[in-house]
Write an enzyme that holds these catalytic residues in place. Structure first.
Site, PDB file in Angstrom:
ATOM      1  N   ASP A 107     -25.012  17.162 -22.549  1.00  0.00           N
ATOM      2  CA  ASP A 107     -25.695  16.598 -21.386  1.00  0.00           C
ATOM      3  C   ASP A 107     -24.886  15.422 -20.857  1.00  0.00           C
ATOM      4  O   ASP A 107     -24.597  14.482 -21.621  1.00  0.00           O
ATOM      5  CB  ASP A 107     -27.038  16.022 -21.869  1.00  0.00           C
ATOM      6  CG  ASP A 107     -28.205  16.658 -21.180  1.00  0.00           C
ATOM      7  OD1 ASP A 107     -28.020  17.364 -20.176  1.00  0.00           O
ATOM      8  OD2 ASP A 107     -29.327  16.432 -21.667  1.00  0.00           O
ATOM      9  N   GLU A 114     -36.854  23.358 -16.279  1.00  0.00           N
ATOM     10  CA  GLU A 114     -37.779  22.542 -17.072  1.00  0.00           C
ATOM     11  C   GLU A 114     -39.106  22.341 -16.349  1.00  0.00           C
ATOM     12  O   GLU A 114     -39.153  21.927 -15.186  1.00  0.00           O
ATOM     13  CB  GLU A 114     -37.132  21.175 -17.384  1.00  0.00           C
ATOM     14  CG  GLU A 114     -38.052  20.294 -18.229  1.00  0.00           C
ATOM     15  CD  GLU A 114     -37.355  19.127 -18.917  1.00  0.00           C
ATOM     16  OE1 GLU A 114     -36.104  19.069 -18.905  1.00  0.00           O
ATOM     17  OE2 GLU A 114     -38.079  18.280 -19.477  1.00  0.00           O
ATOM     18  N   ASP A 174     -29.342  14.454 -23.681  1.00  0.00           N
ATOM     19  CA  ASP A 174     -29.515  13.007 -23.522  1.00  0.00           C
ATOM     20  C   ASP A 174     -30.945  12.604 -23.900  1.00  0.00           C
ATOM     21  O   ASP A 174     -31.299  11.423 -23.874  1.00  0.00           O
ATOM     22  CB  ASP A 174     -29.096  12.514 -22.131  1.00  0.00           C
ATOM     23  CG  ASP A 174     -29.954  13.069 -21.015  1.00  0.00           C
ATOM     24  OD1 ASP A 174     -30.783  13.968 -21.280  1.00  0.00           O
ATOM     25  OD2 ASP A 174     -29.803  12.598 -19.865  1.00  0.00           O
TER      26      ASP A 174
HETATM   27  O1  KIV Z   1     -31.880  16.242 -22.950  1.00  0.00           O
HETATM   28  C1  KIV Z   1     -32.361  17.318 -23.348  1.00  0.00           C
HETATM   29  O2  KIV Z   1     -32.644  17.506 -24.538  1.00  0.00           O
HETATM   30  C2  KIV Z   1     -32.578  18.352 -22.357  1.00  0.00           C
HETATM   31  C3  KIV Z   1     -33.358  19.561 -22.769  1.00  0.00           C
HETATM   32  C4  KIV Z   1     -34.743  19.223 -23.024  1.00  0.00           C
HETATM   33  C5  KIV Z   1     -33.201  20.681 -21.813  1.00  0.00           C
HETATM   34  O3  KIV Z   1     -32.159  18.230 -21.256  1.00  0.00           O
END
Ligand code: KIV
Length: 267
Positions: free
Chosen positions: A86, A185, A47
């Protein structure tokens, strides 16, 4: 729709063998195809597209429709990698029924074989239900961008002992609820090391140091395309903004001076 070759089982086996997992984000067909042809293990339709593709300040405005649209484009470029999606803000936090419906929709309508949810014990019931109905879930702990207003900024998480303990306990809770992997993260390397050795599922780090079972970056960051800011954990493997700007300038100049198109480029 054919099954991609990398599965949750592959990732678990990689952890057992000590083989690192390489994951990057993608939001479109072309990048996904290049990633797949290069041998990436997991493609995350993150996301983060809210920031780097749509130009929002946070990931909060991203919708389920956006995620499905981008995932369909990614899927057309992928033969081997596992595609994980996501789940956007408020698509899984309201109640278990909505979470199953929304995550199920992603698996029904795209080639994705897993979803990623942010949060720990507060979403364990949802994770348990999703995995028990056959929807593979990747967890996400530490700096969880959908909670940015709660954190009040993009600081490293888990520095205080109490927060570090919560993140470690959340990782164990997610493992018990059935996740196949956990993204960590922006947490200290030592905390990531402790979590990685405490859970049987692979950890994938972003700004979490070298001891995770795998690493992920936002593809436009590592390509040097997104220039708004560059966190310390981003390594740029190319400077594509400069390459693209130079190409655009050369094209504009060639058009203005009549150098493009040439005879050989004409019919
Ligand atoms: O949204 C995303 O790209 C993520 C990654 C950075 C883990 O959650």
């Amino acid at each position: 729709m054919s099954l991609n070759k990398v599965t949750t089982k592959t990732l678990l086996e990689m952890k057992k063998r000590g083989e690192k997992i390489a994951m990057l984000t993608a939001y479109d067909f072309l990048i996904a195809k290049l990633l797949d042809e290069s041998g990436i293990d997991v493609i995350l339709v993150g996301d983060s597209l809210g920031n780097v593709f749509q130009g929002h300040e946070t990931t909060l405005p991203v919708t389920l429709e956006d995620m499905i649209y981008h995932t369909k484009a990614v899927c057309r470029g992928v033969k081997r990698a596992m595609v994980v999606v996501d789940m956007p803000f408020l698509s899984y936090q309201i109640n278990v029924e909505e979470a199953v419906k929304n995550c199920g929709r992603v698996l029904k309508e795209t080639c994705a074989s897993g979803v990623k949810l942010e949060g720990g014990s507060e979403i364990s019931e949802v994770v348990y239900k999703l995995t028990s109905v056959g929807i593979p879930v990747m967890g996400h702990l530490g700096l969880t961008p959908q909670s940015i207003h709660k954190f009040g900024g993009y600081d490293v998480r888990g520095v205080e002992e109490s927060e570090a303990d919560k993140i470690l306990n959340d990782a164990k809770t997610l493992e018990s609820a059935g996740v196949f992997s956990i993204v960590l993260e922006k947490i200290p390397s030592e905390l990531a090391r402790k979590i990685t050795s405490s859970v049987s599922v692979p950890t994938i780090g972003i700004g979490a140091g070298p001891y995770c079972d795998g690493q992920v970056l936002v593809v436009y960051d590592m390509l040097g395309l997104f220039e708004e800011f560059k966190p310390k954990f981003v390594r740029r493997y190319a400077e594509l903004s400069k390459v693209i700007r130079d190409a655009f300038k050369n094209y504009i100049s060639d058009v203005k001076t009549g150098k493009f198109p040439s005879e050989s480029e004409s019919y």
